[in-house]
Enzyme design. Structure first.
Site, PDB file in Angstrom:
ATOM      1  N   ASP A  24      -0.715  -4.517  18.622  1.00 35.42           N
ATOM      2  CA  ASP A  24      -0.813  -4.123  17.210  1.00 35.42           C
ATOM      3  C   ASP A  24      -0.234  -2.733  16.992  1.00 35.42           C
ATOM      4  O   ASP A  24      -0.705  -1.983  16.134  1.00 35.42           O
ATOM      5  CB  ASP A  24      -2.270  -4.177  16.719  1.00 35.42           C
TER       6      ASP A  24
ATOM      7  N   ASP B 218       2.128  -1.076  15.317  1.00 35.07           N
ATOM      8  CA  ASP B 218       3.126  -0.928  14.247  1.00 35.07           C
ATOM      9  C   ASP B 218       3.916   0.354  14.458  1.00 35.07           C
ATOM     10  O   ASP B 218       3.322   1.398  14.728  1.00 35.07           O
ATOM     11  CB  ASP B 218       2.427  -0.785  12.895  1.00 35.07           C
TER      12      ASP B 218
ATOM     13  N   THR C  80       0.819  -1.214   0.000  1.00 33.88           N
ATOM     14  CA  THR C  80       0.000   0.000   0.000  1.00 33.88           C
ATOM     15  C   THR C  80       0.854   1.267   0.000  1.00 33.88           C
ATOM     16  O   THR C  80       0.331   2.367  -0.153  1.00 33.88           O
ATOM     17  CB  THR C  80      -0.892   0.053   1.260  1.00 33.88           C
TER      18      THR C  80
ATOM     19  N   GLY D 112       0.682  -6.863   5.632  1.00 39.24           N
ATOM     20  CA  GLY D 112       0.148  -8.193   5.962  1.00 39.24           C
ATOM     21  C   GLY D 112       0.362  -8.599   7.402  1.00 39.24           C
ATOM     22  O   GLY D 112       0.338  -9.781   7.727  1.00 39.24           O
ATOM     23  N   GLY D 113       0.578  -7.613   8.272  1.00 34.05           N
ATOM     24  CA  GLY D 113       0.816  -7.905   9.690  1.00 34.05           C
ATOM     25  C   GLY D 113      -0.355  -8.580  10.375  1.00 34.05           C
ATOM     26  O   GLY D 113      -0.205  -9.125  11.458  1.00 34.05           O
TER      27      GLY D 113
ATOM     28  N   ASN E  41       3.876  -4.458  13.699  1.00 28.91           N
ATOM     29  CA  ASN E  41       3.578  -5.264  14.873  1.00 28.91           C
ATOM     30  C   ASN E  41       4.117  -6.681  14.742  1.00 28.91           C
ATOM     31  O   ASN E  41       4.283  -7.204  13.646  1.00 28.91           O
ATOM     32  CB  ASN E  41       2.055  -5.314  15.088  1.00 28.91           C
TER      33      ASN E  41
END
Lengths: 194, 575
Positions: B306, B308, B180, B196-197, B264
């Site tokens: 989560d 990141d 992205t 794709g985490g 993440n």
């Protein structure tokens, strides 16, 4: 046991059991003729996950009021399971026929309705069966972007960004087996506007 | 799964998808983009994600300033024709604008008139599932531009025609791998990192030859067996441990070092992947020639929230504690405002403080810079754990800005949000969400009695003082911030669809314009024929809308419905 837990257990079993030895059965089936073709009239339905993955779904496997089962179509002649495209995954849920609108009831079999499991917004898999954000009933929900569909009303969008309803799959019960009675009604998969 | 399907979609993309409805005529005298121009971009242009490699998001243009911004007026608009999150900065090279939108689209426009030169529309596969339907922009090199797509390709387009020059598959979208970000272009290399985490990937950064599309190097953000840092993982957790790298890196042209943020650890609960989990939630210092990791700094260990830390740190020459040093500044998703020092073979902790309220950290170890976690607010298996801020953190991916004039850092923060979930051990099914919790269990709660949520903050990184803040009582703040030499700060990000200009010194709102949709894009500034313009995409979606849905259920008096549909807006001061 929740639906997702059942799926999880099965995947563990699969991974532990077969990944070292033979190719996965699913992969082999993907390559079989017809595995990526859309469901056809006369196809049967098999569990796409859980401890009974691959076995036929019978009307008695469904609990009234959900949660939905996840299914693949199966060609009864060749025995090929049509798992070659994720666009073939289907949600089946048993509801009170009196709750269904006329058009939905016409495609249902004894209150059992079937829809594409692929969200019409961005193509995510629909995984949740939860109380609607704006209606006081359980709805099919995509957890990617919160689109909600009411399976009693032809899976019309009742919340979220989805531009259209889920594709419906007509069902019939023939000789006691849950059977697909026609092709998808409506478009399967996410939108690509513009 | 199906190679033939892949080939088909590739073929379609190559042959049919550059429309040339050239209402603006052809692009004449296109200015080739060189290393020298990217290293020292002309003030009139915005050719990199944050305009300059240092990631500051600062324009030296000052024709639009605090005294005349009240007269800022739309000059032209352009409908993108698609919905969902319009996050990309309009990229401008000597009067030509390139706009990337969701659904794999790039539009080339005359930056002065808004007339279209060409439009590229990628034919995305029917079975693609887009967790984040967006694009954060196109990178430039010579006479080409580069788009990273949600079906996991990097595509080179001819800047003058929009025709595909090359199309390289990066990984497999059917396994939940996608792109992205706006590619970072350094010395003829097109560099991207994978998303794709939430789908059990092993993150990576990869460089392609700008002319041929051939892969030059690929560096995984999680070390493999035998590599340093591998021992921060147990068993096979590293193979699916996340560390995605879905935002554009920054670049120190003097030391030839790329700074790239990582995402993440996966799945979310740290209990499912014991250890520090290098190099998740870190910044990596990479050699652009070969991708080698020169050094790193991990912001927090064993990520469980989560959080990141993909937004790359800004490079700022900072005066602090009586000395000047080369800093890295990163207002983290983990709620800590990080000040680090970058050296040839080390990144050292200098200072850190919470910029929004958090109950997760009890402090920071002075020697190492490791935050000290409160276990009561760290998600675990089998029990619901609440924590503040929410999964979206103190500041998510939208960029902060640094003004060279004020010396302040402007942070699009979110205050008074908490989150929570019950961790569960869930085996990975390739291509499906893998969170380590039920998606329907994820909560976002507004703190009772909170008087605001979104908060635009101005911090002095030299002192750690918050100089001003502007609070949004009924909205999150989810959009990137840009500063200009006109002592202005531009930002959208709110659910009332407004685009605003703030006084960079005081935080006063000097101008606002209601737009078609909510803004989660990045404001830019550029100049053509002596006129300064401000440009922004308005187009709400993705996580701004996810927060909106969650907020609407918190009974704070807002609806979930923010209209969608993208429009490029360009403003100038009325003469």
């Amino acid at each position: 046991m929740s639906d997702s837990t059942r799926r999880s257990l099965l995947v563990t079993a699969l991974a532990a059991g077969v990944s070292l030895a033979a190719p996965r059965p699913a992969a082999a089936e993907d390559d079989q003729p017809g595995a990526d073709e859309r469901p056809k009239k006369g196809d049967l339905l098999v569990f796409s996950e859980g401890e009974h993955e691959g076995s036929l779904i019978k009307p008695g496997d469904l609990d009234l009021g959900g949660p939905p089962l996840h299914a693949w179509p199966k060609d009864p002649t060749s025995s090929v399971i049509r798992s070659g495209s994720r666009l073939n995954e289907i949600l089946i849920v048993k509801l009170d026929p009196g709750e269904l609108d006329d058009a939905t009831r016409a495609h249902a079999a004894d209150g059992i309705v079937a829809y594409s499991a692929i969200c019409a917004h961005a193509g995510c898999p629909i995984t949740a069966w939860v109380k609607g954000s704006e209606i006081d009933k359980d709805v099919l929900k995509c957890m990617c972007h919160n689109s909600e569909y009411d399976p009693r009303q032809g899976a019309e969008v009742v919340f979220g960004p989805a531009p259209r309803r889920l594709a419906a799959l007509p069902l019939a019960i023939i000789d006691g087996s849950l059977t697909i009675a026609g092709s998808f009604i409506g478009k399967v998969g996410g939108a690509q506007p513009g | 799964m199906k190679m033939k399907q892949w080939l088909l979609s590739g073929f379609v993309a190559f042959t049919c998808c550059a429309s040339t409805a050239a209402t603006a005529g052809s692009i004449d005298n296109y200015s080739p983009v060189t290393a020298a121009r990217l290293e020292n971009p002309e003030p009139a242009n915005w050719m990199l994600y944050r305009r300059t490699y240092d990631g500051q998001g600062y324009s030296p243009l000052d024709q639009i300033n605090t005294s005349n911004v009240k007269d800022l007026t739309p000059v032209w608009t352009f409908a993108t024709g698609v919905v969902e999150g319009h996050e990309a900065p309009p990229i401008v090279n000597n009067g030509v604008m390139f706009v990337a939108t969701p659904m794999g689209q790039v539009i080339a426009l005359n930056a002065k008139t808004g007339d279209e030169y060409w439009r590229y529309k990628r034919q995305l596969p029917d079975d693609l599932f887009q967790l984040h339907p967006t694009s954060r922009g196109v990178g430039l090199w010579e006479d080409k531009l580069y788009l990273a797509t949600t079906d996991d390709h990097v595509v080179a387009l001819d800047a003058k025609t929009g025709k595909v020059v090359w199309d390289t598959k990066v990984q497999e979208y059917k396994k939940g791998q996608y792109l992205t970000l706006m590619p970072l272009v350094v010395d003829g290399k097109v560099i991207v990192g994978g998303s794709g985490g939430e789908l059990g990937v092993r993150g990576y950064v990869v460089a392609f030859d700008a002319n041929s599309g051939k892969e030059i190097w690929r560096t995984y953000t999680i070390p493999g067996e035998g590599e340093p840092g591998h021992d921060t993982w147990k068993g096979d957790d590293w193979k699916t441990g996340g560390g995605s790298a879905w935002m554009t890196g920054t670049y120190d042209k003097d030391t030839k070092t790329i700074y790239w943020g990582t995402g993440n650890a996966a799945p979310w609960p740290g209990e499912t992947h014991p250890g520090d989990n290098l190099y998740t939630t870190s910044v990596l210092a990479l050699d652009p020639d070969n991708g080698k990791i020169k050094t790193y700094h991990q912001y927090h260990q064993n990520d469980s929230w989560d959080w990141d830390e993909v937004d790359a740190p800004m490079l700022v020459d900072l005066q602090r504690d009586g000395r000047t040093f080369k800093s890295l500044i990163h207002p983290g998703r983990d709620a800590i405002f990080w000040v680090l020092e970058r050296k040839a073979n080390a990144i050292n902790y200098v200072a850190g403080w919470p910029f929004v309220s958090t109950d997760v950290w009890k402090g920071i170890e002075a020697e190492t810079g490791k935050p000290i976690v409160d276990p009561a607010h760290k998600p675990v298996i089998g029990k619901r754990v609440e924590f503040c801020p929410s999964l979206w953190g103190g500041k998510d991916w939208p960029s902060a800005a640094y003004s060279q004039k004020t010396g302040l850092v402007y942070v699009p923060a979110n205050e008074n949000f908490c989150g929570g979930f019950t961790g569960e051990k869930v085996p990975l099914k390739p291509g499906e969400l893998w969170l380590g919790t039920k998606p329907e269990d994820i909560g976002l709660k507004a703190k009772p009695g909170a008087d605001h949520y979104g908060e635009l903050q101005a911090w002095d990184p030299a002192t750690g003082k918050k100089v001003w803040h502007h609070d949004f009582p009924k909205s999150q703040l989810f959009g990137s911030v840009t500063a200009t030499a006109g002592d202005l700060v531009f930002a959208g990000g709110t659910n009332d669809r407004n685009f605003r200009a703030f006084d960079a010194k005081t935080g006063e709102v000097l101008w606002q314009q209601k737009t078609n949709s909510g803004i989660m894009g990045m404001p830019v500034s550029y100049e053509v024929d002596g006129t300064q313009y401000i440009a922004i995409q308005s187009g709400w979606g993705v996580d701004a809308q996810r927060i909106q849905d969650a907020l609407a259920t918190n009974n704070i008096g807002i609806e979930s419905n923010v209209p969608q549909g993208g429009v490029v807006w360009v403003f100038a001061v009325k003469k």
